[in-house]
Design a protein around this motif. Structure first.
Motif, short mmCIF file in Angstrom:
data_model
loop_
_atom_site.label_atom_id
_atom_site.label_comp_id
_atom_site.label_asym_id
_atom_site.label_seq_id
_atom_site.Cartn_x
_atom_site.Cartn_y
_atom_site.Cartn_z
N PHE A 1 -42.14 62.85 9.86
CA PHE A 1 -41.05 62.45 8.97
C PHE A 1 -41.63 62.26 7.58
CE2 PHE A 1 -39.54 60.74 13.15
CZ PHE A 1 -38.42 61.54 13.27
N LEU A 2 -41.34 63.20 6.68
CA LEU A 2 -42.00 63.23 5.38
C LEU A 2 -41.00 63.14 4.24
CD1 LEU A 2 -44.47 66.16 6.17
CD2 LEU A 2 -44.84 63.72 6.50
N GLN A 3 -41.54 63.09 3.04
CA GLN A 3 -40.70 63.10 1.84
C GLN A 3 -40.94 64.39 1.05
OE1 GLN A 3 -40.06 59.35 -0.14
NE2 GLN A 3 -41.45 58.30 1.25
N SER B 1 -38.68 71.78 -0.43
CA SER B 1 -39.39 72.46 -1.51
C SER B 1 -40.87 72.06 -1.60
CB SER B 1 -38.71 72.17 -2.85
OG SER B 1 -37.36 72.59 -2.80
N THR B 2 -41.18 70.83 -1.27
CA THR B 2 -42.59 70.41 -1.30
C THR B 2 -43.40 71.14 -0.23
OG1 THR B 2 -42.03 68.27 -2.24
CG2 THR B 2 -44.12 68.40 -1.08
N GLN B 3 -42.73 71.46 0.87
CA GLN B 3 -43.45 72.17 1.94
C GLN B 3 -43.82 73.60 1.51
OE1 GLN B 3 -44.05 69.66 3.90
NE2 GLN B 3 -42.37 68.62 2.80
N ALA C 1 -33.58 67.15 5.50
CA ALA C 1 -32.59 66.60 6.43
C ALA C 1 -31.19 66.53 5.85
CB ALA C 1 -33.04 65.20 6.86
N GLN C 2 -31.05 66.73 4.55
CA GLN C 2 -29.77 66.42 3.90
C GLN C 2 -28.67 67.43 4.15
OE1 GLN C 2 -32.51 67.45 2.47
NE2 GLN C 2 -32.19 68.68 0.65
N LEU D 1 -35.48 62.85 3.32
CA LEU D 1 -36.30 63.04 4.52
C LEU D 1 -36.51 64.53 4.79
CD1 LEU D 1 -37.55 62.04 7.27
CD2 LEU D 1 -35.22 62.13 8.20
N THR D 2 -37.75 64.88 5.09
CA THR D 2 -38.07 66.24 5.52
C THR D 2 -38.72 66.13 6.90
OG1 THR D 2 -38.67 66.68 3.24
CG2 THR D 2 -39.23 68.37 4.84
N ILE D 3 -38.21 66.88 7.85
CA ILE D 3 -38.76 66.81 9.20
C ILE D 3 -39.59 68.06 9.47
CG2 ILE D 3 -38.22 66.64 11.66
CD1 ILE D 3 -35.56 65.30 10.86
#
Ligand code: PLP
Length: 360
Positions: A71-73, A77-79, A194-195, A203-205
């Motif tokens: 579970f990241l922030q 786009s950051t990935q 996640a949005q 949240l980025t999963i």
């Protein structure tokens, strides 16, 4: 209280049951005397929320033991940078299929870190189809092969995955997250913001096969190092606590509804109502080739810009909001994620039918 039917591509609708539960628990979460917004991410009560969310996600997606859930922030786009930093680490090469803006952005960002090859693109027809792939053009020693599974802006989806053999397959599933079952074992990594379909923004999963981890480049920022995030159970620093809590409520909602087979059935039914209408309308038409149509994002147009604008305006006034297409393509787009009730699509189609009658 009048709630609208919100067809936004993201952030988007959340199930009403989830919003009601969150409201009821706002001041006092399960007798803790606090809102989830206020608690320490290191507290016992919060631990049950983040662990609970992971457990539910594992159950729903049938995620094998040898995959980590993070579970990241930073959003999807950051990935686009984190993925090459973590994985483009053996031969410094990766393959991409350019099916729209999100795939292209991921491709462009990865070029900063190594040799990237665009295997195919559907840019020639405004990304209205998924290109056919010739596996003899794939880079045999690529560190990974990257796709954007559901193309949010253009409304296409892969119904068949590229056969990448031993090359790890990585997919951005931001806009089809939990919309239907997926065979996780076919992927080295699945991830998404996640949005669109799972939670509010923030949240980025990431779901990552363990053998992919541990070889990040030395220059990888700590916060982008998946191994470090995995070693710390996504609690290396403060996670997006409240968003993870809403995510857990959404996962509970999905489970109660009967899981991903059940939501898929509902999503298929919902999309069919809209596509059937578009296929029969003389005024509106879908922009995607039928075989690659998404269940989640449905772009459509009339043959005049004026009529498009009139439709969007009148639809908004009638309570069908955010139907304007992405600024790069124009026209209309209805995003019909998990939380959109069937009734919302039925009413939209009724409205479109009336509009067509009144304006032709
Ligand atoms: C929305 C979207 C993104 C960007 O997500 P952010 O979380 O805003 O960075 C990336 N990929 C896809 C497929 C998307 O739909």
């Amino acid at each position: 209280m009048a709630r609208v039917y919100n067809f936004s591509a993201g952030p988007s609708m959340l199930p009403e049951e989830v919003l009601k539960k969150a409201a009821a628990e706002m001041l006092d979460y399960e007798g803790s005397g606090q809102s989830v917004m206020e608690m320490s991410h290191r507290s016992k009560v919060y631990d049950s929320i983040i662990k609970g969310a992971e457990q539910l996600l594992r159950e729903l997606y049938n995620i094998p033991e040898n995959y980590k859930v993070l579970f990241l922030q930073g959003g999807a786009s950051t990935q686009f940078a984190a993925i090459p930093l973590n994985f483009m680490n053996k031969n410094g090469k990766a393959d991409f299929v350019i099916t729209g803006q999100w795939a292209k952005k991921a491709y462009q960002e990865a070029q900063k870190y190594g040799e990237c090859k665009a295997i195919a693109s559907s840019a020639d027809k405004t990304f209205s189809y998924i290109p056919k792939l010739n596996k003899y053009e794939f880079t045999k020693d690529a560190d990974y092969f990257y796709i954007c599974m559901n193309n949010t802006i253009y409304g296409t989806v892969y119904h068949e995955l590229p056969d990448t053999g031993d090359v790890p397959l990585i997919a951005d599933i931001s806009s089809c997250f939990l919309s239907e079952p997926i065979d996780v074992t076919k992927f080295a990594m699945l991830y998404g913001g996640a949005q669109k379909n799972v939670a509010p923004a923030g949240l980025t999963i990431c779901i990552i096969r363990e053998d992919m981890l541990g070889n990040a480049r030395d220059i990888t920022p700590t916060m982008l190092n998946y191994q470090i995030m995995a070693d710390n159970d996504s609690l290396y620093n403060t996670p997006p606590c409240y968003t993870i809590y809403i995510c857990k409520l959404v996962l509970e909602w999905l489970k109660e509804m009967g899981g991903l087979e059940a939501i898929k059935e509902r999503n298929v039914k919902k999309a069919k109502i809209l596509y059937d209408f578009l296929d029969n309308s003389k005024m509106f038409k879908g922009t995607v080739v039928p075989e690659d149509r998404s269940l989640m994002n449905v772009p459509f147009v009339t043959d005049s810009e004026e009529l498009n604008a009139k439709f969007i305006k009148e639809a908004t006034e009638a309570g069908f909001v955010n139907l304007k297409g992405h600024r790069s393509v124009g026209g209309m787009r209805a995003s019909i994620y998990n939380a959109m009730p069937i009734e919302g699509v039925e009413k939209l189609v009724e409205f479109m039918t009336e509009f067509e009658k009144a304006n032709s």
